[in-house]
Design an enzyme around this catalytic site. Structure first.
Site, PDB file in Angstrom:
ATOM      1  N   SER A 184      35.116  31.421  41.631  1.00 11.65           N
ATOM      2  CA  SER A 184      35.513  32.793  41.914  1.00 11.65           C
ATOM      3  C   SER A 184      36.781  32.845  42.775  1.00 11.65           C
ATOM      4  CB  SER A 184      34.339  33.529  42.559  1.00 11.65           C
ATOM      5  OG  SER A 184      34.585  34.902  42.687  1.00 11.65           O
ATOM      6  N   HIS A 387      28.479  35.902  36.598  1.00  7.98           N
ATOM      7  CA  HIS A 387      29.419  35.401  37.601  1.00  7.98           C
ATOM      8  C   HIS A 387      28.743  34.519  38.654  1.00  7.98           C
ATOM      9  CE1 HIS A 387      33.230  35.467  39.730  1.00  7.98           C
ATOM     10  NE2 HIS A 387      32.601  35.786  40.853  1.00  7.98           N
TER      11      HIS A 387
END
Length: 414
Positions: A184, A387
């Site tokens: 990320s 995610h």
């Protein structure tokens, strides 16, 4: 609707950053909420919740070191290490995501955490902590409660924090190259370093991107898209009330974990997380979710959030936008400089998924098409992979970690 949200933020934010008396009042409110929630808790909080990273790592039998480093702009960071048993072993640096810290690379346990899996194989493991995180709250000059301390986004984390970290690892180990693995925001910071300080490409034998965040036109989180739609109003509001950053609060973390331990609420917490990152209840271990929450949020600046909002609106990977006048003073142009990812010449592997609300498939593939040295590109087959599954999924080892480890072993062999 948007004005209601702004009103609520306006009411909350001042209380979060006002003087000592107000802070005491807020602590009393949180304490009262905690007592009320504790009376309704049905689910036992896992033993590993609230452990520090040193407590966690040593609990499971690993060696642990803590190194203090100072960046060029004065931030004092704690860099953590799980040393290899053999001197001179290849090194791997793990770079955490937004509002996270080093502990997220280990707290799934020895059989499911990428850093511990690679430690078991014999790698020298280094765990990055950025400015503003639990282990990055010191500065040579600025107090952590000041606006100056929180004046950073992912750019500074890459340009200064990662640079100092890589320098320290290479100096300490006498290695010429290391492997970097980012998730990320950790990928954003790595791209900043490699594109703006191109000489650092020669210090990496491999860079692994898990859910790479650069171009963000593909973001699909309804909450993030809504907040982005009122970004200008939010910027005005946070500036007006003087909100600059949110540090880790043990009280808040306890409140979050307790609330999510109430029968019926635990599942709701998982669903809310899915609404933010992408829904995937099947791969979510609820006990592991509570452990994850016990260190969250690890610390985040207002500028980080605003910068990512700007990236979504512009769908361009570029530096922070201060406005035309200030941009010209800082950059010599009315627009922020674009990060030239074609300067990232180190070998790169990019792993992504179709249910990731932050790293959209088209955005990742746009990035990959511009990187000059991609050695592996893989869209995870499991369609619900989201995610946070890159660090939280029950089957993350077989779904992606085994592939990562296999590639690392080719570019950075033991």
């Amino acid at each position: 609707m948007k004005y209601l949200v702004l009103l609520l933020i306006g009411l909350y934010v001042p209380s979060a950053i006002s003087d000592e008396i107000s802070n005491v009042d807020i602590e009393n409110v949180i304490q009262s909420l905690q007592i009320a929630i504790d009376a309704k808790v049905d689910r036992k909080v896992p033993d590993d919740a609230y452990l520090t990273i040193s407590q966690y790592v040593t609990k499971y039998g690993y060696s642990f070191e803590s190194h203090e480093i100072t960046t060029e702009d004065g931030y004092i960071l704690e860099l953590q290490r799980i040393p290899a048993k053999i001197q001179g072993a290849p090194a791997a640096l793990f770079v955490h995501g937004l509002a996270c810290s080093a502990i997220d690379w280990v707290n799934q346990g020895p059989n499911a955490s990428l850093a511990l899996l690679m430690s078991d194989l014999g790698y020298d493991i280094w765990l990055f902590n950025s400015r503003g995180s639990i282990n990055g709250m010191k500065h040579e000059t600025f107090n952590s409660s000041t606006a100056e301390f929180w004046s950073f986004s992912f750019h500074e984390k890459g340009y200064y924090d990662l640079k100092a970290t890589v320098d320290h690892i290479i100096e300490t180990t006498s290695l010429e190259k290391i492997t970097l693995i980012g998730h990320s925001e950790g990928t954003s910071s790595a791209m900043v370093l490699a594109s703006t300080r191109s000489e650092y490409n020669d210090k990496f034998n491999l860079v692994v991107f898990l859910s790479p965040i650069s171009y963000m036109g593909g973001v699909t989180s309804p909450l993030i898209l809504f907040l982005t739609s009122i970004l200008d109003e939010l910027v005005i509001l946070v500036n007006a009330v003087g909100f600059h950053g949110f540090a880790y609060s043990e009280q808040f973390a306890h409140l979050l974990v307790s609330a999510c331990s109430i029968d019926g609420i635990t599942q709701i917490c998982g669903n809310l997380l899915g609404a933010l990152a992408g829904p995937d209840i099947e791969q979510l271990d609820l006990d592991q979710l509570l452990i994850f929450f016990s260190s969250k949020p690890s610390g985040v600046s207002a500028r980080q959030l605003i910068h990512y909002g700007q990236e979504i609106l512009a769908d361009t990977f570029r530096e922070y936008d201060y406005g035309a006048i200030e941009n010209y003073v800082k950059y010599g142009s009315t627009s922020p400089p674009v990060y030239n990812v074609s300067q990232i010449t180190a070998p790169v592997a990019a792993y992504y998924s179709s249910n990731d609300y932050f790293a959209g498939v088209t955005s990742v593939e746009r990035l990959v098409s511009e990187l000059p040295n991609v050695v592996d590109q893989y869209l995870i087959e499991y369609e619900q992979f989201n995610h946070l599954d890159f660090i939280l999924a029950k089957d993350v080892k077989t779904m992606i970690y085994d592939r990562v480890i296999s590639l690392v072993s080719k570019f950075n062999p033991l």
